[in-house]
Design a protein around this motif. Structure first.
Motif, PDB file in Angstrom:
ATOM      1  N   ALA A  11       8.344  40.747  11.084  1.00 56.93           N
ATOM      2  CA  ALA A  11       9.094  40.020  12.112  1.00 56.93           C
ATOM      3  C   ALA A  11      10.593  40.247  11.968  1.00 56.93           C
ATOM      4  CB  ALA A  11       8.790  38.525  12.038  1.00 56.93           C
ATOM      5  N   ASP A  12      11.292  39.966  13.052  1.00 58.10           N
ATOM      6  CA  ASP A  12      12.747  39.956  13.216  1.00 58.10           C
ATOM      7  C   ASP A  12      13.271  41.308  13.687  1.00 58.10           C
ATOM      8  OD1 ASP A  12      15.408  39.436  13.381  1.00 58.10           O
ATOM      9  OD2 ASP A  12      15.631  38.596  11.395  1.00 58.10           O
ATOM     10  N   PHE A  13      13.767  42.166  12.813  1.00 54.78           N
ATOM     11  CA  PHE A  13      14.389  43.460  13.094  1.00 54.78           C
ATOM     12  C   PHE A  13      15.849  43.325  13.520  1.00 54.78           C
ATOM     13  CE2 PHE A  13       9.839  43.913  14.010  1.00 54.78           C
ATOM     14  CZ  PHE A  13       9.526  44.827  13.029  1.00 54.78           C
ATOM     15  N   SER A  14      16.155  42.561  14.585  1.00 51.94           N
ATOM     16  CA  SER A  14      17.526  42.330  15.049  1.00 51.94           C
ATOM     17  C   SER A  14      18.226  43.579  15.573  1.00 51.94           C
ATOM     18  CB  SER A  14      18.392  41.694  13.947  1.00 51.94           C
ATOM     19  OG  SER A  14      17.833  40.460  13.557  1.00 51.94           O
ATOM     20  N   ASN A  15      17.769  44.733  15.178  1.00 53.75           N
ATOM     21  CA  ASN A  15      18.334  46.009  15.613  1.00 53.75           C
ATOM     22  C   ASN A  15      17.269  46.754  16.413  1.00 53.75           C
ATOM     23  OD1 ASN A  15      18.682  49.007  15.322  1.00 53.75           O
ATOM     24  ND2 ASN A  15      20.599  48.397  14.347  1.00 53.75           N
ATOM     25  N   SER A  16      17.570  47.104  17.650  1.00 57.33           N
ATOM     26  CA  SER A  16      16.566  47.716  18.526  1.00 57.33           C
ATOM     27  C   SER A  16      16.094  49.079  18.030  1.00 57.33           C
ATOM     28  CB  SER A  16      17.115  47.844  19.949  1.00 57.33           C
ATOM     29  OG  SER A  16      17.268  46.578  20.554  1.00 57.33           O
ATOM     30  N   SER A  17      16.988  49.893  17.500  1.00 58.27           N
ATOM     31  CA  SER A  17      16.593  51.221  17.027  1.00 58.27           C
ATOM     32  C   SER A  17      15.573  51.124  15.898  1.00 58.27           C
ATOM     33  CB  SER A  17      17.823  52.006  16.561  1.00 58.27           C
ATOM     34  OG  SER A  17      18.716  52.240  17.628  1.00 58.27           O
ATOM     35  N   VAL A  18      15.812  50.207  14.973  1.00 58.33           N
ATOM     36  CA  VAL A  18      14.865  49.990  13.878  1.00 58.33           C
ATOM     37  C   VAL A  18      13.548  49.459  14.425  1.00 58.33           C
ATOM     38  CG1 VAL A  18      14.405  48.746  11.741  1.00 58.33           C
ATOM     39  CG2 VAL A  18      16.720  49.567  12.225  1.00 58.33           C
ATOM     40  N   ALA A  19      13.637  48.515  15.343  1.00 58.43           N
ATOM     41  CA  ALA A  19      12.426  47.904  15.889  1.00 58.43           C
ATOM     42  C   ALA A  19      11.554  48.925  16.609  1.00 58.43           C
ATOM     43  CB  ALA A  19      12.799  46.757  16.822  1.00 58.43           C
ATOM     44  N   PHE A  20      12.161  49.861  17.335  1.00 59.29           N
ATOM     45  CA  PHE A  20      11.372  50.904  18.001  1.00 59.29           C
ATOM     46  C   PHE A  20      10.624  51.751  16.980  1.00 59.29           C
ATOM     47  CE2 PHE A  20      14.226  50.509  21.844  1.00 59.29           C
ATOM     48  CZ  PHE A  20      13.220  50.162  22.719  1.00 59.29           C
ATOM     49  N   ALA A  21      11.287  52.084  15.888  1.00 61.15           N
ATOM     50  CA  ALA A  21      10.640  52.893  14.858  1.00 61.15           C
ATOM     51  C   ALA A  21       9.442  52.174  14.253  1.00 61.15           C
ATOM     52  CB  ALA A  21      11.656  53.255  13.770  1.00 61.15           C
ATOM     53  N   VAL A  22       9.605  50.886  13.988  1.00 61.67           N
ATOM     54  CA  VAL A  22       8.535  50.119  13.351  1.00 61.67           C
ATOM     55  C   VAL A  22       7.456  49.728  14.357  1.00 61.67           C
ATOM     56  CG1 VAL A  22       7.987  48.065  11.994  1.00 61.67           C
ATOM     57  CG2 VAL A  22      10.128  49.289  11.588  1.00 61.67           C
ATOM     58  N   GLN A  23       7.824  49.518  15.612  1.00 63.90           N
ATOM     59  CA  GLN A  23       6.848  49.164  16.645  1.00 63.90           C
ATOM     60  C   GLN A  23       5.750  50.227  16.743  1.00 63.90           C
ATOM     61  OE1 GLN A  23       8.210  49.360  20.733  1.00 63.90           O
ATOM     62  NE2 GLN A  23       6.908  47.652  21.349  1.00 63.90           N
ATOM     63  N   GLY A  24       6.168  51.481  16.790  1.00 58.98           N
ATOM     64  CA  GLY A  24       5.199  52.563  16.866  1.00 58.98           C
ATOM     65  C   GLY A  24       4.372  52.687  15.598  1.00 58.98           C
ATOM     66  N   LEU A  25       5.019  52.518  14.463  1.00 56.92           N
ATOM     67  CA  LEU A  25       4.324  52.596  13.180  1.00 56.92           C
ATOM     68  C   LEU A  25       3.279  51.487  13.055  1.00 56.92           C
ATOM     69  CD1 LEU A  25       4.340  54.131  10.452  1.00 56.92           C
ATOM     70  CD2 LEU A  25       5.959  52.410   9.623  1.00 56.92           C
ATOM     71  N   ALA A  26       3.648  50.281  13.487  1.00 60.59           N
ATOM     72  CA  ALA A  26       2.710  49.155  13.428  1.00 60.59           C
ATOM     73  C   ALA A  26       1.491  49.418  14.303  1.00 60.59           C
ATOM     74  CB  ALA A  26       3.406  47.868  13.853  1.00 60.59           C
ATOM     75  N   ALA A  27       1.705  49.998  15.471  1.00 63.81           N
ATOM     76  CA  ALA A  27       0.586  50.304  16.362  1.00 63.81           C
ATOM     77  C   ALA A  27      -0.359  51.320  15.721  1.00 63.81           C
ATOM     78  CB  ALA A  27       1.110  50.833  17.691  1.00 63.81           C
ATOM     79  N   GLU A  28       0.211  52.320  15.058  1.00 57.38           N
ATOM     80  CA  GLU A  28      -0.600  53.335  14.387  1.00 57.38           C
ATOM     81  C   GLU A  28      -1.433  52.736  13.259  1.00 57.38           C
ATOM     82  OE1 GLU A  28       2.039  56.279  12.930  1.00 57.38           O
ATOM     83  OE2 GLU A  28       2.693  56.959  14.916  1.00 57.38           O
ATOM     84  N   ARG A  29      -0.849  51.761  12.565  1.00 57.47           N
ATOM     85  CA  ARG A  29      -1.522  51.177  11.396  1.00 57.47           C
ATOM     86  C   ARG A  29      -2.405  49.977  11.748  1.00 57.47           C
ATOM     87  NH1 ARG A  29       1.074  55.218   9.991  1.00 57.47           N
ATOM     88  NH2 ARG A  29       1.921  55.538   7.895  1.00 57.47           N
ATOM     89  N   GLY A  30      -2.396  49.566  13.021  1.00 58.50           N
ATOM     90  CA  GLY A  30      -3.154  48.376  13.390  1.00 58.50           C
ATOM     91  C   GLY A  30      -2.550  47.120  12.798  1.00 58.50           C
ATOM     92  N   LYS A  31      -1.213  47.076  12.769  1.00 62.63           N
ATOM     93  CA  LYS A  31      -0.476  45.918  12.255  1.00 62.63           C
ATOM     94  C   LYS A  31       0.343  45.299  13.385  1.00 62.63           C
ATOM     95  CE  LYS A  31      -1.638  46.841   7.893  1.00 62.63           C
ATOM     96  NZ  LYS A  31      -2.382  45.908   7.003  1.00 62.63           N
ATOM     97  N   ILE A  32       0.912  44.129  13.137  1.00 61.51           N
ATOM     98  CA  ILE A  32       1.635  43.404  14.177  1.00 61.51           C
ATOM     99  C   ILE A  32       3.140  43.435  13.927  1.00 61.51           C
ATOM    100  CG2 ILE A  32       2.030  41.096  15.173  1.00 61.51           C
ATOM    101  CD1 ILE A  32      -0.955  40.566  14.787  1.00 61.51           C
TER     102      ILE A  32
END
Length: 395
Positions: A95-116
């Motif tokens: 949760a959080d991120f606060s920075n959109s560039s970081v959040a985009f990177a993790v958003q895709g990674l979470a989807a690949e790993r089946g995480k939220i």
């Protein structure tokens, strides 16, 4: 919709009572040393702890563990931390991120790993073209705070704008939404200047804005960049003839600038600590731990973590597909949002507030900074689902 989500998760459903690693593990990933550290940082970590404590430290008979990390506002650093958390440490949700560039990177990674991923960063694309079946946007976005604010002010007569934009995903998203709102309301954008993140000298950009003769300067930035621009605009006499609008304003920004510099500033916020008894009670407990009142991001992190844990309890598993299903079914009802709801595009829809910074003479106690001018219903301030370009949305 159910079929789309099933495909997104590979069609797998977890049996009730199944928990990976026999624990529920949450990560808070944000800026803990840079310009967003005050509005999120360790305050968000503390807010997450408060949510975990409210659940009694366990959920569905499993211990809740919390880890935190500093992404330093670098997408590659954030991705490395998130990958290790998902692959080695068994983290179920970040949760959080606060920075959109970081959040985009993790958003895709979470989807690949089946995480939220529960995002408290601003780009509207998180629930638009980049939406995933395992990501949620909780607090605000560039549409609510950029489009909404620009539309209101343009309709009030501020019909020529100059945009001063921080040059990365966050600023680009805000600027795009503000331009769209200005055009839709019959206004014009006289020009735009982009500045680097964490800029200490805004003079050349402000002089461009001043030369444009625009009625209002829109600051598509946040944190130290936004406060630096406001302070230097006053020093250079820009505000004598041009108004300032700052769509991404946080309580800590006003605290740092002081009421004398910030008075009269109008913006949209998702949370204010002194709005009602429920917000005051929670904020006072937060203050005892942090010696500062919470920002909307920190309050939103508390709310998102609490809702996630309630969904885990209801699903009786930490499987992402089942937890996401329950998060959409359960209403959001806490001190941050009442009657909030999670849409199929991942947007948590809730009321927002138009506020004005008080004059020094109007402030009665420390952190007494805002006047709430109006409540804007969630259905009015968030982009309509019918306009969404999220591929999960059934057209």
């Amino acid at each position: 919709m159910a079929a789309l989500l099933a495909c997104a998760f590979g069609g797998a459903q977890a049996a009730p009572g199944v928990f990976s690693g026999d624990v529920v593990k949450i990560g808070i990933l944000n800026d803990q040393s840079g310009l967003y550290a005050d509005l999120a940082g360790l305050g968000s970590v503390e807010a997450a702890k408060m949510a975990i404590e409210e659940m009694g430290g366990t959920v569905a008979g499993k211990k809740i563990e919390l880890v935190s990390g500093n992404h330093q506002n670098k997408a590659d650093v954030g991705a490395v931390i998130a990958r290790a958390w998902f692959d080695k440490d068994g983290v179920d949700m970040i949760a959080d991120f606060s920075n959109s560039s970081v959040a985009f990177a993790v958003q895709g990674l979470a989807a690949e790993r089946g995480k939220i991923a529960m995002i408290a960063a601003a780009s509207s694309d998180f629930t638009g073209k980049s939406c995933t079946a395992t990501s949620v946007q909780w607090v605000y976005n560039s549409y609510t705070n950029g489009y909404g604010l620009a539309k209101v002010l343009t309709e009030q007569g501020y019909n020529t704008w100059f945009l001063l934009t921080v040059d990365y995903a966050f600023g680009h998203a805000f600027a795009a939404d503000m331009k769209a709102a200005i055009k839709a309301a019959g206004g014009t954008v006289a020009g735009e200047a982009r500045h680097p993140l964490n800029a200490s000298d805004m003079s050349s950009f402000l002089l461009q804005a001043q030369a444009s003769k625009a009625k209002i300067i829109g600051l598509a930035s946040a944190g130290a960049d936004m406060t630096t621009a406001i302070k230097q605009a006053g020093e250079f006499g820009v505000t004598a003839n041009q108004a300032l609008a700052a769509p991404a304003v946080f309580l800590t920004d006003i605290h740092g600038m002081g009421l004398k510099a910030a008075q009269g500033l109008r913006f949209i916020t998702a949370f204010y600590w002194d709005r009602n008894e429920r917000t005051r009670e929670w904020a006072k407990r937060f203050y005892q731990r942090r010696k500062a009142m919470p920002t909307m991001t920190q309050a939103g992190v508390y709310s998102s973590v609490l809702h996630y844990l309630k969904a885990v309890k209801a699903a009786n598993t930490d499987n992402a597909a089942e937890v996401m299903k329950k998060m959409r079914e359960l209403p959001v009802d806490d001190m941050f949002a009442q009657n909030g709801r999670l849409r199929e595009d991942g947007q948590m829809v809730h009321d927002m507030f138009l506020v004005e910074v008080k004059k020094p003479s109007e402030s009665k106690v420390p952190w007494d900074y805002y006047k709430v001018l109006s409540t804007i219903p969630g259905d009015k301030i968030f982009k309509p689902l019918a306009q969404s370009d999220c591929p999960l949305v059934k057209k």
